[in-house]
Design a protein around this motif. Structure first.
Motif, PDB file in Angstrom:
ATOM      1  N   ASN A  88     -38.866  19.354  31.994  1.00 34.79           N
ATOM      2  CA  ASN A  88     -38.145  19.267  30.724  1.00 34.79           C
ATOM      3  C   ASN A  88     -37.888  17.822  30.325  1.00 34.79           C
ATOM      4  OD1 ASN A  88     -36.901  21.881  29.364  1.00 34.79           O
ATOM      5  ND2 ASN A  88     -37.075  22.287  31.545  1.00 34.79           N
ATOM      6  N   ASN A  89     -37.594  16.987  31.311  1.00 34.64           N
ATOM      7  CA  ASN A  89     -37.269  15.587  31.044  1.00 34.64           C
ATOM      8  C   ASN A  89     -38.515  14.765  30.724  1.00 34.64           C
ATOM      9  OD1 ASN A  89     -35.227  13.681  30.766  1.00 34.64           O
ATOM     10  ND2 ASN A  89     -35.438  12.940  32.861  1.00 34.64           N
ATOM     11  N   THR A  90     -39.673  15.217  31.238  1.00 31.21           N
ATOM     12  CA  THR A  90     -40.924  14.473  31.073  1.00 31.21           C
ATOM     13  C   THR A  90     -41.673  14.859  29.802  1.00 31.21           C
ATOM     14  OG1 THR A  90     -41.115  14.388  33.491  1.00 31.21           O
ATOM     15  CG2 THR A  90     -43.076  13.813  32.220  1.00 31.21           C
ATOM     16  N   TYR A  91     -41.582  16.129  29.408  1.00 29.46           N
ATOM     17  CA  TYR A  91     -42.361  16.624  28.273  1.00 29.46           C
ATOM     18  C   TYR A  91     -41.472  17.280  27.202  1.00 29.46           C
ATOM     19  CZ  TYR A  91     -45.825  16.257  32.032  1.00 29.46           C
ATOM     20  OH  TYR A  91     -46.598  15.808  33.064  1.00 29.46           O
ATOM     21  N   PRO A  92     -40.436  16.587  26.728  1.00 29.06           N
ATOM     22  CA  PRO A  92     -39.514  17.222  25.775  1.00 29.06           C
ATOM     23  C   PRO A  92     -40.176  17.636  24.468  1.00 29.06           C
ATOM     24  CG  PRO A  92     -39.118  14.861  25.886  1.00 29.06           C
ATOM     25  CD  PRO A  92     -40.050  15.183  26.999  1.00 29.06           C
ATOM     26  N   ALA A  93     -41.132  16.853  23.966  1.00 27.49           N
ATOM     27  CA  ALA A  93     -41.794  17.207  22.705  1.00 27.49           C
ATOM     28  C   ALA A  93     -42.569  18.510  22.851  1.00 27.49           C
ATOM     29  CB  ALA A  93     -42.725  16.081  22.259  1.00 27.49           C
TER      30      ALA A  93
ATOM     31  N   GLU B 122     -21.992  18.472  23.071  1.00 25.29           N
ATOM     32  CA  GLU B 122     -23.329  17.936  23.268  1.00 25.29           C
ATOM     33  C   GLU B 122     -24.043  18.649  24.420  1.00 25.29           C
ATOM     34  OE1 GLU B 122     -23.487  14.026  25.633  1.00 25.29           O
ATOM     35  OE2 GLU B 122     -21.514  13.948  24.696  1.00 25.29           O
ATOM     36  N   LEU B 123     -25.373  18.676  24.336  1.00 23.36           N
ATOM     37  CA  LEU B 123     -26.194  19.349  25.330  1.00 23.36           C
ATOM     38  C   LEU B 123     -26.506  18.434  26.504  1.00 23.36           C
ATOM     39  CD1 LEU B 123     -28.677  20.908  22.761  1.00 23.36           C
ATOM     40  CD2 LEU B 123     -26.912  22.155  24.025  1.00 23.36           C
ATOM     41  N   GLU B 124     -26.964  19.031  27.600  1.00 26.32           N
ATOM     42  CA  GLU B 124     -27.467  18.255  28.732  1.00 26.32           C
ATOM     43  C   GLU B 124     -28.754  17.558  28.283  1.00 26.32           C
ATOM     44  OE1 GLU B 124     -29.102  16.487  31.807  1.00 26.32           O
ATOM     45  OE2 GLU B 124     -27.026  17.199  31.852  1.00 26.32           O
ATOM     46  N   PRO B 125     -28.805  16.204  28.343  1.00 25.38           N
ATOM     47  CA  PRO B 125     -29.954  15.487  27.780  1.00 25.38           C
ATOM     48  C   PRO B 125     -31.282  15.729  28.479  1.00 25.38           C
ATOM     49  CG  PRO B 125     -28.451  13.972  28.918  1.00 25.38           C
ATOM     50  CD  PRO B 125     -27.744  15.282  28.814  1.00 25.38           C
ATOM     51  N   THR B 126     -31.267  16.176  29.742  1.00 25.33           N
ATOM     52  CA  THR B 126     -32.542  16.375  30.440  1.00 25.33           C
ATOM     53  C   THR B 126     -33.285  17.620  29.951  1.00 25.33           C
ATOM     54  OG1 THR B 126     -31.399  17.533  32.246  1.00 25.33           O
ATOM     55  CG2 THR B 126     -31.823  15.173  32.527  1.00 25.33           C
TER      56      THR B 126
END
Length: 326
Positions: A85-90, A141-145
Protein backbone atom coordinates in the motif's frame (compact mmCIF):
# COMPACT_ATOMS: atom_id res chain seq x y z
CA UNK A 1 -22.15 10.13 9.32
CA UNK A 2 -24.85 8.09 11.03
CA UNK A 3 -27.84 7.21 8.86
CA UNK A 4 -30.64 5.82 11.01
CA UNK A 5 -32.81 3.82 8.62
CA UNK A 6 -31.90 0.34 9.81
CA UNK A 7 -34.19 -2.29 11.17
CA UNK A 8 -33.77 -6.02 11.35
CA UNK A 9 -35.35 -7.60 8.32
CA UNK A 10 -35.53 -11.12 7.00
CA UNK A 11 -35.44 -11.42 3.24
CA UNK A 12 -34.22 -14.92 2.36
CA UNK A 13 -32.41 -15.31 -0.93
CA UNK A 14 -33.84 -17.84 -3.33
CA UNK A 15 -31.55 -20.86 -3.66
CA UNK A 16 -31.69 -20.49 -7.44
CA UNK A 17 -31.08 -16.72 -7.50
CA UNK A 18 -28.39 -15.65 -9.94
CA UNK A 19 -25.64 -14.43 -7.60
CA UNK A 20 -22.52 -12.81 -9.04
CA UNK A 21 -19.48 -12.92 -6.75
CA UNK A 22 -16.88 -10.46 -8.01
CA UNK A 23 -13.43 -11.71 -7.07
CA UNK A 24 -14.58 -15.30 -6.55
CA UNK A 25 -11.04 -16.68 -6.87
CA UNK A 26 -9.65 -14.46 -4.11
CA UNK A 27 -9.43 -15.04 -0.37
CA UNK A 28 -12.81 -13.46 0.41
CA UNK A 29 -14.70 -14.29 -2.77
CA UNK A 30 -13.55 -17.90 -2.65
CA UNK A 31 -14.80 -18.30 0.91
CA UNK A 32 -18.16 -16.74 0.00
CA UNK A 33 -18.50 -19.05 -3.01
CA UNK A 34 -17.76 -22.12 -0.85
CA UNK A 35 -20.27 -21.07 1.79
CA UNK A 36 -23.06 -20.35 -0.67
CA UNK A 37 -22.50 -23.71 -2.35
CA UNK A 38 -22.64 -25.42 1.03
CA UNK A 39 -25.92 -23.60 1.74
CA UNK A 40 -27.46 -24.95 -1.46
CA UNK A 41 -27.25 -21.95 -3.79
CA UNK A 42 -27.14 -23.40 -7.29
CA UNK A 43 -26.76 -20.46 -9.65
CA UNK A 44 -23.48 -18.78 -8.73
CA UNK A 45 -21.74 -16.60 -11.30
CA UNK A 46 -18.02 -15.88 -11.42
CA UNK A 47 -15.35 -14.74 -13.85
CA UNK A 48 -11.60 -14.83 -13.44
CA UNK A 49 -9.52 -11.71 -14.05
CA UNK A 50 -8.40 -13.18 -17.38
CA UNK A 51 -12.04 -13.66 -18.40
CA UNK A 52 -13.19 -10.23 -17.21
CA UNK A 53 -11.06 -7.22 -16.35
CA UNK A 54 -13.33 -5.29 -13.99
CA UNK A 55 -11.30 -2.14 -14.69
CA UNK A 56 -12.72 -2.28 -18.24
CA UNK A 57 -16.02 -0.40 -18.09
CA UNK A 58 -17.52 -1.67 -21.34
CA UNK A 59 -16.52 -5.28 -20.70
CA UNK A 60 -18.07 -5.13 -17.23
CA UNK A 61 -21.36 -3.74 -18.55
CA UNK A 62 -21.48 -6.41 -21.26
CA UNK A 63 -20.84 -9.14 -18.67
CA UNK A 64 -23.72 -7.90 -16.49
CA UNK A 65 -26.05 -7.54 -19.48
CA UNK A 66 -25.29 -11.09 -20.62
CA UNK A 67 -25.42 -12.84 -17.21
CA UNK A 68 -28.18 -10.75 -15.58
CA UNK A 69 -27.26 -11.30 -11.92
CA UNK A 70 -30.03 -10.70 -9.38
CA UNK A 71 -27.65 -10.35 -6.42
CA UNK A 72 -24.10 -8.95 -6.51
CA UNK A 73 -21.39 -9.44 -3.88
CA UNK A 74 -18.40 -7.19 -4.55
CA UNK A 75 -15.40 -8.96 -3.07
CA UNK A 76 -13.08 -7.83 -5.87
CA UNK A 77 -10.22 -5.52 -4.97
CA UNK A 78 -6.53 -4.87 -5.35
CA UNK A 79 -5.25 -5.62 -1.86
CA UNK A 80 -1.92 -5.83 -0.04
CA UNK A 81 -0.11 -5.23 3.21
CA UNK A 82 1.52 -2.09 4.56
CA UNK A 83 4.53 -2.38 2.22
CA UNK A 84 2.44 -2.77 -0.93
CA UNK A 85 0.00 0.00 0.00
CA UNK A 86 2.83 2.38 0.85
CA UNK A 87 4.79 1.58 -2.33
CA UNK A 88 1.99 1.60 -4.92
CA UNK A 89 -0.65 4.08 -3.67
CA UNK A 90 -1.63 5.28 -7.17
CA UNK A 91 -2.32 1.70 -8.28
CA UNK A 92 -4.37 0.94 -5.18
CA UNK A 93 -6.46 4.08 -5.63
CA UNK A 94 -7.01 3.84 -9.38
CA UNK A 95 -7.63 0.09 -9.67
CA UNK A 96 -10.05 -0.09 -6.76
CA UNK A 97 -12.03 2.96 -7.88
CA UNK A 98 -12.36 1.53 -11.38
CA UNK A 99 -13.40 -1.94 -10.16
CA UNK A 100 -16.15 -0.82 -7.81
CA UNK A 101 -17.50 2.01 -9.97
CA UNK A 102 -17.78 -0.30 -12.97
CA UNK A 103 -19.47 -3.05 -10.93
CA UNK A 104 -22.01 -0.71 -9.33
CA UNK A 105 -22.74 1.26 -12.49
CA UNK A 106 -23.32 -1.99 -14.39
CA UNK A 107 -25.51 -3.29 -11.55
CA UNK A 108 -27.57 -0.10 -11.66
CA UNK A 109 -27.80 -0.27 -15.46
CA UNK A 110 -29.51 -3.67 -15.37
CA UNK A 111 -31.54 -2.98 -12.22
CA UNK A 112 -29.81 -5.17 -9.62
CA UNK A 113 -31.71 -4.56 -6.37
CA UNK A 114 -29.49 -6.43 -3.89
CA UNK A 115 -25.78 -5.75 -3.66
CA UNK A 116 -23.20 -6.12 -0.91
CA UNK A 117 -20.05 -4.01 -1.11
CA UNK A 118 -17.13 -5.15 1.03
CA UNK A 119 -14.68 -2.55 2.23
CA UNK A 120 -11.98 -2.54 4.86
CA UNK A 121 -11.50 -1.29 8.41
CA UNK A 122 -8.73 1.01 7.13
CA UNK A 123 -11.49 3.45 6.11
CA UNK A 124 -11.58 4.73 9.69
CA UNK A 125 -9.38 7.54 11.06
CA UNK A 126 -5.92 6.59 12.31
CA UNK A 127 -6.70 7.80 15.83
CA UNK A 128 -10.36 6.86 16.00
CA UNK A 129 -11.75 6.11 19.45
CA UNK A 130 -11.44 2.40 20.23
CA UNK A 131 -13.31 0.19 19.58
CA UNK A 132 -14.19 1.89 16.32
CA UNK A 133 -17.87 2.57 15.73
CA UNK A 134 -19.37 2.93 12.28
CA UNK A 135 -20.08 6.62 12.90
CA UNK A 136 -16.33 7.29 13.20
CA UNK A 137 -16.12 7.39 9.41
CA UNK A 138 -14.81 10.73 8.06
CA UNK A 139 -14.15 12.17 11.53
CA UNK A 140 -10.34 12.35 11.29
CA UNK A 141 -7.24 11.84 9.18
CA UNK A 142 -6.42 8.42 7.73
CA UNK A 143 -3.36 6.25 8.29
CA UNK A 144 -0.96 7.60 5.60
CA UNK A 145 0.52 4.20 4.68
CA UNK A 146 -2.81 3.03 3.22
CA UNK A 147 -4.82 6.21 2.72
CA UNK A 148 -5.17 5.72 -1.05
CA UNK A 149 -6.81 2.31 -0.60
CA UNK A 150 -8.99 3.70 2.19
CA UNK A 151 -10.22 6.60 0.03
CA UNK A 152 -11.23 4.16 -2.69
CA UNK A 153 -13.22 2.08 -0.21
CA UNK A 154 -14.87 5.17 1.27
CA UNK A 155 -15.94 6.10 -2.26
CA UNK A 156 -17.52 2.65 -2.55
CA UNK A 157 -19.59 3.23 0.57
CA UNK A 158 -20.70 6.57 -0.86
CA UNK A 159 -21.73 4.93 -4.13
CA UNK A 160 -23.84 2.40 -2.23
CA UNK A 161 -25.54 5.23 -0.34
CA UNK A 162 -26.00 7.31 -3.50
CA UNK A 163 -27.57 4.36 -5.34
CA UNK A 164 -29.99 3.81 -2.46
CA UNK A 165 -31.04 7.47 -2.61
CA UNK A 166 -31.22 7.84 -6.38
CA UNK A 167 -32.55 4.43 -7.42
CA UNK A 168 -34.15 3.08 -4.24
CA UNK A 169 -31.83 0.07 -4.14
CA UNK A 170 -31.52 -2.20 -1.12
CA UNK A 171 -27.73 -2.10 -1.38
CA UNK A 172 -25.54 -2.46 1.71
CA UNK A 173 -21.87 -2.17 2.62
CA UNK A 174 -19.87 -4.02 5.26
CA UNK A 175 -16.43 -3.28 6.67
CA UNK A 176 -14.52 -6.41 7.69
CA UNK A 177 -11.57 -6.27 10.03
CA UNK A 178 -8.23 -7.90 9.07
CA UNK A 179 -8.93 -11.18 7.29
CA UNK A 180 -6.97 -14.40 6.97
CA UNK A 181 -7.52 -18.05 6.14
CA UNK A 182 -7.34 -20.67 3.36
CA UNK A 183 -6.54 -19.11 -0.01
CA UNK A 184 -4.66 -16.16 1.48
CA UNK A 185 -1.79 -14.38 -0.26
CA UNK A 186 1.53 -15.55 1.20
CA UNK A 187 3.77 -13.41 -1.02
CA UNK A 188 6.94 -12.44 0.93
CA UNK A 189 6.58 -8.74 0.06
CA UNK A 190 2.94 -8.01 -0.77
CA UNK A 191 0.96 -10.05 1.77
CA UNK A 192 -0.82 -8.97 4.93
CA UNK A 193 0.78 -9.40 8.33
CA UNK A 194 -0.63 -12.76 9.41
CA UNK A 195 0.12 -14.79 6.24
CA UNK A 196 3.46 -12.99 5.95
CA UNK A 197 4.37 -14.12 9.47
CA UNK A 198 3.24 -17.68 8.79
CA UNK A 199 5.46 -17.94 5.75
CA UNK A 200 8.41 -16.22 7.44
CA UNK A 201 8.34 -18.44 10.53
CA UNK A 202 7.82 -21.58 8.44
CA UNK A 203 10.85 -20.79 6.27
CA UNK A 204 12.91 -19.88 9.35
CA UNK A 205 12.05 -23.26 10.85
CA UNK A 206 13.02 -25.07 7.64
CA UNK A 207 16.34 -23.20 7.48
CA UNK A 208 17.06 -23.46 11.23
CA UNK A 209 17.41 -19.67 11.33
CA UNK A 210 18.36 -18.40 14.80
CA UNK A 211 16.03 -15.40 14.60
CA UNK A 212 13.11 -13.89 12.72
CA UNK A 213 12.92 -10.13 12.23
CA UNK A 214 9.48 -8.53 12.19
CA UNK A 215 8.55 -4.97 11.28
CA UNK A 216 8.00 -2.23 13.83
CA UNK A 217 7.82 -2.17 17.59
CA UNK A 218 5.35 -5.04 17.91
CA UNK A 219 3.02 -2.91 20.05
CA UNK A 220 0.26 -2.07 17.51
CA UNK A 221 -2.88 -4.10 18.13
CA UNK A 222 -4.94 -5.76 15.42
CA UNK A 223 -8.15 -7.75 15.16
CA UNK A 224 -8.28 -10.84 12.93
CA UNK A 225 -11.34 -12.51 11.42
CA UNK A 226 -11.24 -15.98 9.84
CA UNK A 227 -12.42 -15.59 6.25
CA UNK A 228 -15.00 -18.38 6.45
CA UNK A 229 -16.64 -16.49 9.31
CA UNK A 230 -16.84 -13.42 7.06
CA UNK A 231 -18.49 -15.55 4.36
CA UNK A 232 -21.17 -16.59 6.85
CA UNK A 233 -21.65 -12.95 7.84
CA UNK A 234 -22.10 -11.85 4.22
CA UNK A 235 -25.05 -14.17 3.64
CA UNK A 236 -26.49 -13.23 7.02
CA UNK A 237 -26.31 -9.51 6.20
CA UNK A 238 -27.88 -9.94 2.77
CA UNK A 239 -30.82 -11.64 4.42
CA UNK A 240 -31.06 -9.62 7.65
CA UNK A 241 -29.72 -6.09 7.12
CA UNK A 242 -30.97 -3.12 5.14
CA UNK A 243 -29.39 0.24 5.91
CA UNK A 244 -27.43 2.95 4.14
CA UNK A 245 -24.96 2.97 7.01
CA UNK A 246 -22.06 0.58 6.68
CA UNK A 247 -21.75 -2.16 9.28
CA UNK A 248 -18.59 -3.54 10.93
CA UNK A 249 -17.73 -7.24 10.73
CA UNK A 250 -15.18 -8.52 13.22
CA UNK A 251 -14.64 -10.52 16.38
CA UNK A 252 -14.51 -7.70 18.94
CA UNK A 253 -11.08 -8.71 20.30
CA UNK A 254 -7.55 -7.74 19.30
CA UNK A 255 -3.95 -8.84 19.85
CA UNK A 256 -0.57 -7.07 19.65
CA UNK A 257 1.64 -7.80 16.64
CA UNK A 258 4.27 -9.20 19.02
CA UNK A 259 1.71 -11.54 20.59
CA UNK A 260 0.55 -12.54 17.12
CA UNK A 261 4.14 -13.34 16.08
CA UNK A 262 4.59 -15.49 19.16
CA UNK A 263 1.33 -17.34 18.46
CA UNK A 264 2.33 -17.96 14.84
CA UNK A 265 5.79 -19.17 15.93
CA UNK A 266 4.15 -21.59 18.36
CA UNK A 267 1.76 -22.88 15.68
CA UNK A 268 4.58 -23.39 13.19
CA UNK A 269 6.91 -24.90 15.76
CA UNK A 270 9.65 -22.27 15.49
CA UNK A 271 11.70 -21.85 18.65
CA UNK A 272 14.23 -19.16 17.69
CA UNK A 273 14.31 -15.49 18.66
CA UNK A 274 11.85 -12.85 17.48
CA UNK A 275 13.56 -9.50 16.79
CA UNK A 276 11.76 -6.19 16.25
CA UNK A 277 13.01 -3.88 13.48
CA UNK A 278 11.90 -0.54 14.93
CA UNK A 279 13.14 1.35 11.86
CA UNK A 280 10.10 0.03 10.00
CA UNK A 281 6.65 1.68 10.28
CA UNK A 282 4.05 0.47 12.75
CA UNK A 283 0.97 1.76 10.97
CA UNK A 284 -2.16 2.54 12.98
CA UNK A 285 -1.55 2.05 16.75
CA UNK A 286 -4.78 0.11 17.26
CA UNK A 287 -7.63 -0.97 15.04
CA UNK A 288 -10.40 -2.77 16.91
CA UNK A 289 -13.91 -2.64 15.51
CA UNK A 290 -17.03 -2.13 17.55
CA UNK A 291 -19.20 -5.03 16.35
CA UNK A 292 -22.14 -4.42 18.68
CA UNK A 293 -24.52 -3.55 15.82
CA UNK A 294 -23.80 -6.86 14.09
CA UNK A 295 -24.01 -8.75 17.39
CA UNK A 296 -27.37 -7.13 18.09
CA UNK A 297 -28.56 -8.34 14.67
CA UNK A 298 -27.86 -11.88 15.89
CA UNK A 299 -24.50 -12.81 14.31
CA UNK A 300 -21.06 -13.41 15.82
CA UNK A 301 -17.82 -15.05 14.68
CA UNK A 302 -17.15 -18.64 15.71
CA UNK A 303 -13.49 -19.42 14.89
CA UNK A 304 -10.90 -18.60 17.57
CA UNK A 305 -7.64 -17.01 16.43
CA UNK A 306 -5.56 -19.99 17.56
CA UNK A 307 -7.80 -22.44 15.69
CA UNK A 308 -7.88 -20.20 12.63
CA UNK A 309 -4.10 -19.85 12.45
CA UNK A 310 -3.72 -23.63 12.75
CA UNK A 311 -6.23 -24.20 9.92
CA UNK A 312 -4.52 -21.57 7.75
CA UNK A 313 -1.08 -23.11 8.36
CA UNK A 314 -2.46 -26.52 7.41
CA UNK A 315 -3.73 -25.04 4.13
CA UNK A 316 -0.36 -23.34 3.56
CA UNK A 317 1.51 -26.63 4.02
CA UNK A 318 -0.71 -28.42 1.52
CA UNK A 319 -0.25 -25.65 -1.09
CA UNK A 320 3.33 -24.49 -0.46
CA UNK A 321 4.75 -25.99 -3.66
CA UNK A 322 2.53 -23.64 -5.67
CA UNK A 323 3.24 -20.75 -3.33
CA UNK A 324 7.02 -20.97 -3.57
CA UNK A 325 6.98 -19.54 -7.08
CA UNK A 326 5.18 -16.41 -5.94
Amino acid sequence: MTLHDSSKVYRPLSKDARIYIAGHRGLVGGAIWRHLEEEGFSNLIGATSSELDLRDRQATLEFFTKNKPEVVIDAAAKVGGIHANNTYPADFLSDNLLIQVNIMDAANAIGVDRLLFLGSSCIYPKFAEQPIREDSLLTGELEPTNDAYAIAKIAGIMQVQASRRQYGRTWISAMPTNLYGPGDNFHPDNSHVLPALLRRFHEAKEQNAPEVVIWGSGTPRREFLYVDDLAHACLYLLENYDSAETINVGVGEDISIRELAELVAKTVGYSGYIVQDTSKPDGTPRKLLDVSRLTNLGWKAEMSLEQGIAATYEWFLSHQDKLRAK
